[in-house]
Scaffold this motif. Structure first.
Motif, PDB file in Angstrom:
ATOM      1  N   ARG A  12     -16.536 -52.021  44.944  1.00 49.76           N
ATOM      2  CA  ARG A  12     -16.904 -50.660  44.581  1.00 49.76           C
ATOM      3  C   ARG A  12     -18.362 -50.525  44.219  1.00 49.76           C
ATOM      4  O   ARG A  12     -18.881 -49.432  44.089  1.00 49.76           O
ATOM      5  N   GLY A  13     -19.057 -51.594  44.046  1.00 48.83           N
ATOM      6  CA  GLY A  13     -20.477 -51.524  43.754  1.00 48.83           C
ATOM      7  C   GLY A  13     -21.081 -52.909  43.806  1.00 48.83           C
ATOM      8  O   GLY A  13     -20.546 -53.847  43.244  1.00 48.83           O
ATOM      9  N   SER A  14     -22.164 -53.025  44.522  1.00 47.91           N
ATOM     10  CA  SER A  14     -22.856 -54.306  44.550  1.00 47.91           C
ATOM     11  C   SER A  14     -23.449 -54.610  43.182  1.00 47.91           C
ATOM     12  O   SER A  14     -23.673 -53.714  42.367  1.00 47.91           O
ATOM     13  N   ILE A  15     -23.713 -55.877  42.936  1.00 54.58           N
ATOM     14  CA  ILE A  15     -24.416 -56.261  41.717  1.00 54.58           C
ATOM     15  C   ILE A  15     -25.883 -55.894  41.900  1.00 54.58           C
ATOM     16  O   ILE A  15     -26.519 -56.309  42.862  1.00 54.58           O
ATOM     17  N   PRO A  16     -26.459 -55.115  40.981  1.00 54.91           N
ATOM     18  CA  PRO A  16     -27.848 -54.691  41.154  1.00 54.91           C
ATOM     19  C   PRO A  16     -28.812 -55.843  40.914  1.00 54.91           C
ATOM     20  O   PRO A  16     -28.485 -56.820  40.232  1.00 54.91           O
ATOM     21  N   ALA A  17     -30.011 -55.703  41.461  1.00 52.15           N
ATOM     22  CA  ALA A  17     -31.059 -56.702  41.244  1.00 52.15           C
ATOM     23  C   ALA A  17     -31.673 -56.481  39.864  1.00 52.15           C
ATOM     24  O   ALA A  17     -32.862 -56.195  39.722  1.00 52.15           O
ATOM     25  N   GLU A  18     -30.837 -56.615  38.860  1.00 54.99           N
ATOM     26  CA  GLU A  18     -31.198 -56.428  37.465  1.00 54.99           C
ATOM     27  C   GLU A  18     -30.613 -57.576  36.654  1.00 54.99           C
ATOM     28  O   GLU A  18     -29.941 -58.459  37.192  1.00 54.99           O
ATOM     29  N   ALA A  19     -30.859 -57.553  35.346  1.00 56.29           N
ATOM     30  CA  ALA A  19     -30.407 -58.644  34.480  1.00 56.29           C
ATOM     31  C   ALA A  19     -29.101 -58.271  33.792  1.00 56.29           C
ATOM     32  O   ALA A  19     -29.030 -57.274  33.069  1.00 56.29           O
ATOM     33  N   PHE A 253     -38.290 -65.583  45.716  1.00 53.42           N
ATOM     34  CA  PHE A 253     -37.075 -64.963  46.225  1.00 53.42           C
ATOM     35  C   PHE A 253     -37.090 -63.439  46.149  1.00 53.42           C
ATOM     36  O   PHE A 253     -36.244 -62.787  46.753  1.00 53.42           O
ATOM     37  N   GLY A 254     -38.028 -62.869  45.388  1.00 55.06           N
ATOM     38  CA  GLY A 254     -38.000 -61.442  45.157  1.00 55.06           C
ATOM     39  C   GLY A 254     -37.020 -61.098  44.049  1.00 55.06           C
ATOM     40  O   GLY A 254     -36.353 -61.967  43.485  1.00 55.06           O
ATOM     41  N   PRO A 255     -36.907 -59.815  43.684  1.00 51.54           N
ATOM     42  CA  PRO A 255     -35.947 -59.402  42.647  1.00 51.54           C
ATOM     43  C   PRO A 255     -34.522 -59.778  43.038  1.00 51.54           C
ATOM     44  O   PRO A 255     -34.062 -59.440  44.127  1.00 51.54           O
ATOM     45  N   VAL A 256     -33.847 -60.503  42.170  1.00 53.85           N
ATOM     46  CA  VAL A 256     -32.504 -61.024  42.438  1.00 53.85           C
ATOM     47  C   VAL A 256     -31.636 -60.732  41.214  1.00 53.85           C
ATOM     48  O   VAL A 256     -32.107 -60.843  40.083  1.00 53.85           O
ATOM     49  N   ILE A 283     -38.283 -59.365  36.304  1.00 51.95           N
ATOM     50  CA  ILE A 283     -37.824 -58.796  37.577  1.00 51.95           C
ATOM     51  C   ILE A 283     -38.691 -57.603  37.962  1.00 51.95           C
ATOM     52  O   ILE A 283     -39.111 -57.447  39.117  1.00 51.95           O
ATOM     53  N   GLU A 284     -38.977 -56.747  36.976  1.00 48.54           N
ATOM     54  CA  GLU A 284     -39.810 -55.574  37.241  1.00 48.54           C
ATOM     55  C   GLU A 284     -41.208 -55.992  37.689  1.00 48.54           C
ATOM     56  O   GLU A 284     -41.769 -55.418  38.632  1.00 48.54           O
ATOM     57  N   GLU A 285     -41.752 -57.011  37.036  1.00 50.55           N
ATOM     58  CA  GLU A 285     -43.072 -57.491  37.424  1.00 50.55           C
ATOM     59  C   GLU A 285     -43.060 -58.051  38.842  1.00 50.55           C
ATOM     60  O   GLU A 285     -43.982 -57.808  39.637  1.00 50.55           O
ATOM     61  N   ALA A 286     -42.007 -58.795  39.178  1.00 47.18           N
ATOM     62  CA  ALA A 286     -41.899 -59.349  40.532  1.00 47.18           C
ATOM     63  C   ALA A 286     -41.809 -58.234  41.558  1.00 47.18           C
ATOM     64  O   ALA A 286     -42.373 -58.332  42.653  1.00 47.18           O
ATOM     65  N   GLY A 287     -41.092 -57.164  41.216  1.00 47.61           N
ATOM     66  CA  GLY A 287     -40.992 -56.033  42.123  1.00 47.61           C
ATOM     67  C   GLY A 287     -42.322 -55.361  42.359  1.00 47.61           C
ATOM     68  O   GLY A 287     -42.659 -54.981  43.493  1.00 47.61           O
TER      69      GLY A 287
END
Length: 297
Positions: A12-19, A253-256, A283-287
Protein backbone atom coordinates in the motif's frame (compact mmCIF):
# COMPACT_ATOMS: atom_id res chain seq x y z
CA UNK A 1 19.11 -18.22 -11.42
CA UNK A 2 17.71 -14.69 -11.27
CA UNK A 3 14.10 -14.37 -10.09
CA UNK A 4 12.26 -12.76 -12.98
CA UNK A 5 9.58 -10.05 -13.03
CA UNK A 6 9.59 -9.54 -9.27
CA UNK A 7 8.56 -6.13 -7.93
CA UNK A 8 11.20 -4.40 -5.83
CA UNK A 9 8.45 -2.90 -3.71
CA UNK A 10 4.78 -3.52 -3.55
CA UNK A 11 2.12 -2.92 -0.98
CA UNK A 12 0.00 0.00 0.00
CA UNK A 13 2.96 2.33 0.18
CA UNK A 14 6.62 2.13 -0.56
CA UNK A 15 9.10 2.90 2.19
CA UNK A 16 10.11 6.54 1.66
CA UNK A 17 13.72 7.63 1.27
CA UNK A 18 13.57 9.01 4.80
CA UNK A 19 14.73 7.94 8.26
CA UNK A 20 12.55 5.46 10.13
CA UNK A 21 12.96 3.58 13.40
CA UNK A 22 12.77 -0.02 14.49
CA UNK A 23 9.45 -0.66 16.26
CA UNK A 24 9.77 -2.72 19.44
CA UNK A 25 7.02 -3.97 21.76
CA UNK A 26 7.60 -1.34 24.43
CA UNK A 27 6.54 1.36 21.97
CA UNK A 28 3.37 -0.28 20.62
CA UNK A 29 0.87 1.63 22.75
CA UNK A 30 2.77 4.91 22.42
CA UNK A 31 2.61 4.68 18.65
CA UNK A 32 -1.10 3.86 18.71
CA UNK A 33 -1.99 6.61 21.16
CA UNK A 34 0.49 9.43 20.43
CA UNK A 35 1.20 8.76 16.74
CA UNK A 36 4.79 10.04 16.85
CA UNK A 37 6.25 11.75 13.80
CA UNK A 38 8.12 8.72 12.49
CA UNK A 39 8.54 8.44 8.73
CA UNK A 40 8.17 4.65 8.83
CA UNK A 41 8.67 1.62 11.05
CA UNK A 42 10.49 -1.68 10.62
CA UNK A 43 9.61 -4.77 12.65
CA UNK A 44 11.13 -8.23 13.04
CA UNK A 45 8.99 -10.61 11.03
CA UNK A 46 9.17 -13.45 13.54
CA UNK A 47 7.66 -11.30 16.31
CA UNK A 48 4.35 -11.22 14.44
CA UNK A 49 3.98 -14.87 13.44
CA UNK A 50 2.13 -16.01 16.56
CA UNK A 51 -1.02 -15.10 18.42
CA UNK A 52 -1.63 -12.58 21.14
CA UNK A 53 -2.08 -8.86 20.65
CA UNK A 54 1.05 -8.12 18.57
CA UNK A 55 -0.33 -8.90 15.07
CA UNK A 56 -3.47 -6.83 15.65
CA UNK A 57 -1.46 -3.90 16.96
CA UNK A 58 0.77 -4.03 13.91
CA UNK A 59 -2.32 -4.07 11.69
CA UNK A 60 -3.48 -0.84 13.35
CA UNK A 61 -0.06 0.81 13.07
CA UNK A 62 0.19 -0.26 9.42
CA UNK A 63 -2.92 1.78 8.64
CA UNK A 64 -1.07 4.98 9.59
CA UNK A 65 2.59 4.29 8.78
CA UNK A 66 4.63 2.56 6.08
CA UNK A 67 6.05 -0.69 7.51
CA UNK A 68 8.90 -2.95 6.44
CA UNK A 69 9.58 -6.51 7.58
CA UNK A 70 13.06 -7.57 8.66
CA UNK A 71 13.48 -11.31 9.16
CA UNK A 72 15.94 -13.02 11.47
CA UNK A 73 15.18 -16.71 11.00
CA UNK A 74 14.93 -17.60 7.32
CA UNK A 75 18.58 -18.75 7.31
CA UNK A 76 19.53 -17.92 3.73
CA UNK A 77 22.90 -19.60 4.17
CA UNK A 78 21.62 -23.03 5.23
CA UNK A 79 22.97 -25.79 3.01
CA UNK A 80 19.86 -27.85 3.89
CA UNK A 81 17.70 -25.26 2.15
CA UNK A 82 14.95 -23.07 3.53
CA UNK A 83 12.56 -24.58 6.04
CA UNK A 84 9.21 -24.78 4.19
CA UNK A 85 7.15 -24.19 7.34
CA UNK A 86 9.10 -21.08 8.28
CA UNK A 87 8.97 -19.69 4.76
CA UNK A 88 5.20 -20.25 4.73
CA UNK A 89 4.83 -18.32 7.99
CA UNK A 90 6.93 -15.47 6.61
CA UNK A 91 4.62 -15.47 3.61
CA UNK A 92 1.58 -15.21 5.86
CA UNK A 93 2.97 -12.13 7.61
CA UNK A 94 3.95 -10.56 4.29
CA UNK A 95 0.46 -11.19 2.94
CA UNK A 96 -1.17 -9.73 6.04
CA UNK A 97 0.99 -6.62 6.43
CA UNK A 98 1.72 -5.94 2.75
CA UNK A 99 5.04 -4.27 3.68
CA UNK A 100 6.98 -1.78 1.64
CA UNK A 101 10.20 -3.82 1.97
CA UNK A 102 11.14 -7.34 3.08
CA UNK A 103 14.68 -8.14 4.19
CA UNK A 104 16.79 -10.96 5.63
CA UNK A 105 20.40 -11.58 6.71
CA UNK A 106 23.41 -13.00 4.90
CA UNK A 107 23.94 -15.71 7.52
CA UNK A 108 22.71 -19.09 8.63
CA UNK A 109 20.86 -20.09 11.77
CA UNK A 110 19.61 -23.60 11.03
CA UNK A 111 21.67 -26.78 10.77
CA UNK A 112 20.23 -30.27 10.56
CA UNK A 113 16.78 -28.96 11.41
CA UNK A 114 18.00 -27.32 14.63
CA UNK A 115 17.58 -23.58 15.15
CA UNK A 116 20.74 -22.14 16.66
CA UNK A 117 19.27 -18.80 17.85
CA UNK A 118 21.98 -16.69 16.27
CA UNK A 119 22.98 -15.15 12.96
CA UNK A 120 26.07 -17.22 12.22
CA UNK A 121 28.73 -16.23 9.65
CA UNK A 122 29.19 -18.04 6.37
CA UNK A 123 32.40 -19.16 4.72
CA UNK A 124 32.76 -16.89 1.72
CA UNK A 125 33.22 -19.61 -0.90
CA UNK A 126 31.76 -20.48 -4.29
CA UNK A 127 29.81 -23.33 -2.68
CA UNK A 128 28.28 -21.02 -0.07
CA UNK A 129 27.45 -18.45 -2.75
CA UNK A 130 25.57 -21.09 -4.71
CA UNK A 131 23.61 -22.06 -1.59
CA UNK A 132 22.70 -18.48 -0.74
CA UNK A 133 21.63 -17.67 -4.28
CA UNK A 134 19.48 -20.79 -4.49
CA UNK A 135 17.76 -19.93 -1.21
CA UNK A 136 17.25 -16.27 -2.14
CA UNK A 137 15.62 -17.25 -5.42
CA UNK A 138 13.36 -19.71 -3.59
CA UNK A 139 12.32 -17.04 -1.09
CA UNK A 140 11.65 -14.46 -3.78
CA UNK A 141 9.68 -16.86 -5.94
CA UNK A 142 7.57 -17.91 -2.96
CA UNK A 143 6.93 -14.36 -1.74
CA UNK A 144 6.54 -13.04 -5.30
CA UNK A 145 8.70 -10.02 -4.56
CA UNK A 146 12.31 -8.97 -4.35
CA UNK A 147 13.90 -9.20 -0.93
CA UNK A 148 16.85 -7.28 0.45
CA UNK A 149 19.83 -9.16 1.89
CA UNK A 150 21.76 -7.56 4.75
CA UNK A 151 25.52 -7.69 5.17
CA UNK A 152 26.51 -9.23 8.52
CA UNK A 153 28.60 -8.04 11.41
CA UNK A 154 31.34 -10.56 12.11
CA UNK A 155 34.02 -11.36 14.65
CA UNK A 156 35.94 -14.10 12.85
CA UNK A 157 36.72 -15.14 9.29
CA UNK A 158 36.92 -18.65 7.89
CA UNK A 159 40.43 -19.54 6.80
CA UNK A 160 39.16 -21.18 3.61
CA UNK A 161 37.07 -18.22 2.43
CA UNK A 162 37.99 -17.23 -1.10
CA UNK A 163 35.59 -14.34 -1.86
CA UNK A 164 35.69 -10.96 -0.11
CA UNK A 165 32.40 -10.36 1.70
CA UNK A 166 31.54 -7.29 -0.39
CA UNK A 167 32.02 -9.23 -3.62
CA UNK A 168 29.95 -12.12 -2.23
CA UNK A 169 27.09 -9.73 -1.46
CA UNK A 170 27.31 -7.94 -4.81
CA UNK A 171 27.35 -11.27 -6.68
CA UNK A 172 24.32 -12.48 -4.73
CA UNK A 173 22.41 -9.40 -5.88
CA UNK A 174 23.58 -9.79 -9.48
CA UNK A 175 22.76 -13.50 -9.67
CA UNK A 176 19.34 -13.40 -8.00
CA UNK A 177 17.97 -9.92 -8.63
CA UNK A 178 17.67 -9.34 -4.90
CA UNK A 179 18.45 -6.00 -3.33
CA UNK A 180 20.98 -5.12 -0.67
CA UNK A 181 20.26 -3.88 2.82
CA UNK A 182 23.48 -2.00 3.53
CA UNK A 183 24.07 -2.01 7.27
CA UNK A 184 26.64 0.74 7.68
CA UNK A 185 27.26 -0.06 11.33
CA UNK A 186 27.93 -3.71 10.43
CA UNK A 187 30.43 -2.63 7.78
CA UNK A 188 32.24 -0.42 10.29
CA UNK A 189 32.24 -3.11 13.01
CA UNK A 190 33.53 -5.83 10.68
CA UNK A 191 36.09 -3.51 9.09
CA UNK A 192 37.52 -2.66 12.52
CA UNK A 193 37.52 -6.30 13.62
CA UNK A 194 39.19 -7.64 10.46
CA UNK A 195 41.30 -4.73 9.22
CA UNK A 196 39.13 -4.07 6.16
CA UNK A 197 38.75 -0.71 4.45
CA UNK A 198 35.15 0.32 5.16
CA UNK A 199 35.07 2.90 2.37
CA UNK A 200 36.29 0.32 -0.16
CA UNK A 201 33.49 -2.01 1.01
CA UNK A 202 30.91 0.66 0.16
CA UNK A 203 32.55 1.30 -3.20
CA UNK A 204 32.20 -2.37 -4.11
CA UNK A 205 28.41 -2.43 -3.69
CA UNK A 206 26.25 -1.73 -6.77
CA UNK A 207 24.30 1.47 -6.03
CA UNK A 208 21.16 0.40 -7.89
CA UNK A 209 20.84 -2.68 -5.67
CA UNK A 210 20.92 -0.82 -2.34
CA UNK A 211 17.32 -0.47 -1.19
CA UNK A 212 17.78 0.29 2.49
CA UNK A 213 20.43 1.29 5.03
CA UNK A 214 20.63 0.32 8.69
CA UNK A 215 22.29 2.35 11.45
CA UNK A 216 22.83 1.25 15.04
CA UNK A 217 25.13 1.57 18.00
CA UNK A 218 27.88 -0.85 18.94
CA UNK A 219 30.13 -1.50 21.91
CA UNK A 220 33.87 -2.09 22.26
CA UNK A 221 35.29 -4.99 24.25
CA UNK A 222 39.00 -4.99 25.09
CA UNK A 223 40.40 -8.45 24.36
CA UNK A 224 43.94 -7.78 25.54
CA UNK A 225 46.36 -4.88 25.79
CA UNK A 226 46.70 -4.59 22.03
CA UNK A 227 43.34 -5.67 20.63
CA UNK A 228 39.75 -4.53 20.96
CA UNK A 229 36.68 -6.20 19.47
CA UNK A 230 33.66 -4.20 18.33
CA UNK A 231 30.32 -5.83 19.12
CA UNK A 232 27.18 -5.11 17.11
CA UNK A 233 24.83 -4.98 20.12
CA UNK A 234 22.33 -2.29 19.00
CA UNK A 235 22.41 -0.85 22.51
CA UNK A 236 23.51 2.77 22.12
CA UNK A 237 23.45 5.80 19.85
CA UNK A 238 25.13 5.62 16.46
CA UNK A 239 28.89 6.16 16.82
CA UNK A 240 30.44 9.29 15.28
CA UNK A 241 32.61 7.19 12.95
CA UNK A 242 29.50 5.40 11.67
CA UNK A 243 27.79 8.71 10.92
CA UNK A 244 30.82 9.65 8.81
CA UNK A 245 30.62 6.34 6.93
CA UNK A 246 26.87 6.81 6.49
CA UNK A 247 27.49 10.16 4.79
CA UNK A 248 29.85 8.34 2.41
CA UNK A 249 27.15 5.77 1.72
CA UNK A 250 24.60 8.45 0.87
CA UNK A 251 27.09 10.17 -1.42
CA UNK A 252 27.50 6.89 -3.32
CA UNK A 253 23.95 5.49 -3.20
CA UNK A 254 21.85 8.65 -3.07
CA UNK A 255 18.95 9.14 -0.62
CA UNK A 256 17.96 5.68 0.65
CA UNK A 257 15.38 4.58 3.26
CA UNK A 258 17.38 4.47 6.49
CA UNK A 259 16.52 2.71 9.73
CA UNK A 260 17.66 3.40 13.27
CA UNK A 261 17.95 0.03 15.06
CA UNK A 262 17.99 -0.30 18.85
CA UNK A 263 17.43 -3.72 20.44
CA UNK A 264 19.29 -3.72 23.77
CA UNK A 265 18.18 -1.41 26.60
CA UNK A 266 15.63 0.10 24.23
CA UNK A 267 15.24 3.82 25.03
CA UNK A 268 12.15 6.05 24.85
CA UNK A 269 10.76 6.71 21.40
CA UNK A 270 11.99 10.31 21.65
CA UNK A 271 15.61 9.10 21.63
CA UNK A 272 15.02 7.00 18.51
CA UNK A 273 13.41 9.96 16.79
CA UNK A 274 16.43 12.13 17.68
CA UNK A 275 18.72 9.62 15.98
CA UNK A 276 16.35 9.46 13.01
CA UNK A 277 16.48 13.26 12.77
CA UNK A 278 20.28 13.08 12.52
CA UNK A 279 19.95 10.60 9.66
CA UNK A 280 17.25 12.73 8.02
CA UNK A 281 19.54 15.77 7.99
CA UNK A 282 22.21 13.78 6.15
CA UNK A 283 19.65 12.37 3.70
CA UNK A 284 18.47 15.90 2.96
CA UNK A 285 22.04 17.06 2.44
CA UNK A 286 22.73 14.15 0.09
CA UNK A 287 19.62 15.05 -1.88
CA UNK A 288 20.77 18.65 -2.25
CA UNK A 289 24.17 17.50 -3.42
CA UNK A 290 22.68 15.12 -5.95
CA UNK A 291 23.21 11.48 -4.96
CA UNK A 292 24.72 9.11 -7.48
CA UNK A 293 21.38 7.64 -8.47
CA UNK A 294 17.69 7.79 -7.84
CA UNK A 295 16.13 4.88 -5.97
CA UNK A 296 15.32 1.96 -8.19
CA UNK A 297 11.61 1.63 -8.82
Amino acid sequence: MTSSALPSRNGRGSIPAEAGVGLRFRHHLEVLEARPAAAWFEVHTENYMGGGSAPGILDAIRRDYPVSLHGTGLSLGSADGLAPAHLARVGQVVGRIDPGLVSEHLSFSVAGGTYLADLLPLPMTEEALEVVCRNVVQAQDFLKRRILVENPSSYLQFGHSTIPEWEFLAQTAKSTGCGILCDVNNIYVSACNHGWNASAYLEALPPAAVGEIHLAGHSVRQIDASRALRIDDHGSRVAPQVWVLYAEALARFGPVPTLIEWDTDVPPMAVLLEEAANAAALIEEAGRNGGSRALAA
